[in-house]
Write an enzyme that holds these catalytic residues in place. Structure first.
Site, PDB file in Angstrom:
ATOM      1  N   TRP B 111      41.069  32.782  41.111  1.00 49.23           N
ATOM      2  CA  TRP B 111      40.855  34.148  41.571  1.00 49.23           C
ATOM      3  C   TRP B 111      40.585  34.131  43.056  1.00 49.23           C
ATOM      4  O   TRP B 111      40.442  33.062  43.668  1.00 49.23           O
ATOM      5  CB  TRP B 111      39.720  34.828  40.798  1.00 49.23           C
ATOM      6  CG  TRP B 111      38.357  34.199  40.949  1.00 49.23           C
ATOM      7  CD1 TRP B 111      37.948  33.350  41.937  1.00 49.23           C
ATOM      8  CD2 TRP B 111      37.233  34.386  40.087  1.00 49.23           C
ATOM      9  NE1 TRP B 111      36.635  32.993  41.734  1.00 49.23           N
ATOM     10  CE2 TRP B 111      36.173  33.625  40.614  1.00 49.23           C
ATOM     11  CE3 TRP B 111      37.014  35.133  38.940  1.00 49.23           C
ATOM     12  CZ2 TRP B 111      34.913  33.584  40.029  1.00 49.23           C
ATOM     13  CZ3 TRP B 111      35.752  35.081  38.370  1.00 49.23           C
ATOM     14  CH2 TRP B 111      34.731  34.315  38.898  1.00 49.23           C
ATOM     15  N   CYS B 112      40.523  35.329  43.639  1.00 48.62           N
ATOM     16  CA  CYS B 112      40.338  35.412  45.088  1.00 48.62           C
ATOM     17  C   CYS B 112      38.975  35.998  45.411  1.00 48.62           C
ATOM     18  O   CYS B 112      38.821  36.768  46.344  1.00 48.62           O
ATOM     19  CB  CYS B 112      41.457  36.241  45.719  1.00 48.62           C
ATOM     20  SG  CYS B 112      41.700  37.850  44.964  1.00 48.62           S
ATOM     21  N   ILE B 113      37.969  35.667  44.598  1.00 47.63           N
ATOM     22  CA  ILE B 113      36.623  36.190  44.836  1.00 47.63           C
ATOM     23  C   ILE B 113      35.851  35.170  45.657  1.00 47.63           C
ATOM     24  O   ILE B 113      35.799  34.022  45.264  1.00 47.63           O
ATOM     25  CB  ILE B 113      35.887  36.486  43.511  1.00 47.63           C
ATOM     26  CG1 ILE B 113      36.663  37.546  42.749  1.00 47.63           C
ATOM     27  CG2 ILE B 113      34.469  36.928  43.763  1.00 47.63           C
ATOM     28  CD1 ILE B 113      36.163  37.788  41.353  1.00 47.63           C
TER      29      ILE B 113
END
Lengths: 203, 113
Positions: B111-113
């Site tokens: 994910w891109c968190i």
């Protein structure tokens, strides 16, 4: 945020069509929404070429769907950046007089495993920035989440670390597995973030 | 960079494109120490606090913790309220959560968190 594959002319926000929305305009494509950018003759390209309009996409959602090379007219971004921009907008609009405007997220329909995963990512990205969140489910949506064990355990982190308030509407508590920290309400709806100056997302 | 092999204790351990274990079952503290050494890191007690929290969290929820949760946990477990993201980046100079996942035997967060 564009979360579903939607034709350019059908996109509406606050009842306004894309042509009516005020500029500058920043559109962030996430989840299935990135699909519309992938076509060679994507109609979004003409919008991207308009002055004071910027299109950004979630790099993870794109990579997950394996669409290959990214069009040059759209920029890679992240969910955290989306929320950071949203928060900046709220600050400039003076919506912080009574603290953070709450974010209300409502799940009205069942989702598949990827849908639940990407919904959780929206929430965790907001949690990164300490946003106050009210999350509401109707009965079938809640049951759909419980029926996806891997997603159910992932969502449990929201409760264990008090990252959001969860409420299920329209189901008696004994009709489903009761999760610690989840509130059940017979009525359809409780809070309304939008009316309090916050943002409401519907799924 | 493609799939590769990391040789440790007489065995060949398969790594993915990003240097994470393909099979989390291959993980051991000794392997983590060897991989960290290759990164130029000598694992201290504090490194292990981070790695173990990330491993426990991943096992429980299926994804790594948010950095703010990790920092809160370290502050609490070590009684160090001043511990900050800057301290975390001193320990793991790449992306700390990603590096802790790698040394903890878990995949790169997807994910891109």
């Amino acid at each position: 945020m564009v979360r579903a594959k939607v034709p350019l002319n059908d996109l509406r926000h606050d009842g306004l069509s894309i042509d009516e929305l005020p500029r500058p305009l920043w559109l962030f494509f996430f989840g299935e929404g990135v699909e519309g950018l992938a076509a060679d003759n994507s109609p979004w390209r003409s919008l991207a070429e308009e002055e004071r309009v910027d299109l950004a996409y979630c790099t993870t959602a794109w990579e997950r769907r394996d669409y290959g090379s990214v069009p040059a007219w759209v920029e890679g971004s992240s969910l955290v950046q989306f929320w950071a921009i949203q928060l900046d907008l709220w600050r400039r609009e003076g919506r912080f007089e009574d603290g953070d405007p709450p974010l209300s997220i409502r799940f009205n329909a069942p989702r598949d495993a990827l849908g639940w995963k990407e919904s959780l990512e929206i929430i965790l990205a907001a949690a990164t920035l300490d946003l106050t969140m009210l999350i509401e489910f109707n009965g079938p949506a809640w049951k759909s989440l419980l029926d996806a064990p891997d997603q159910r355990r992932a969502w449990q982190q929201l409760l264990d670390f008090e990252l959001a308030t969860l409420t299920v509407h329209g189901l008696p508590a004994d009709a489903v597995e009761v999760r610690r920290g989840v509130a059940f309400a017979a009525s359809r709806r409780s809070g309304d973030a939008a009316s309090n100056g916050g943002l409401a997302l519907e799924f | 960079m493609g799939e590769s092999v990391f040789k440790h204790a007489g065995a060949a351990v398969s790594l993915d494109d990003d240097g994470h274990l393909i099979d989390p079952g291959d993980w051991s503290p000794s392997l983590a120490r060897a991989m960290a050494s290759q990164d130029g890191i000598e694992l201290t007690e504090l490194h292990w606090e981070v790695i173990e929290f990330v491993r426990d969290y991943h096992q429980r929820y299926g994804n790594p913790p948010l950095m703010r949760l990790l920092i809160a946990a370290i502050r609490k477990s070590l009684g160090r309220p001043e511990f900050s993201s800057r301290d975390l980046y001193r320990l793991f100079t790449e992306h700390p959560i990603r590096q802790a996942c790698r040394l903890g035997g878990y995949p790169k967060p997807d994910w891109c968190i």
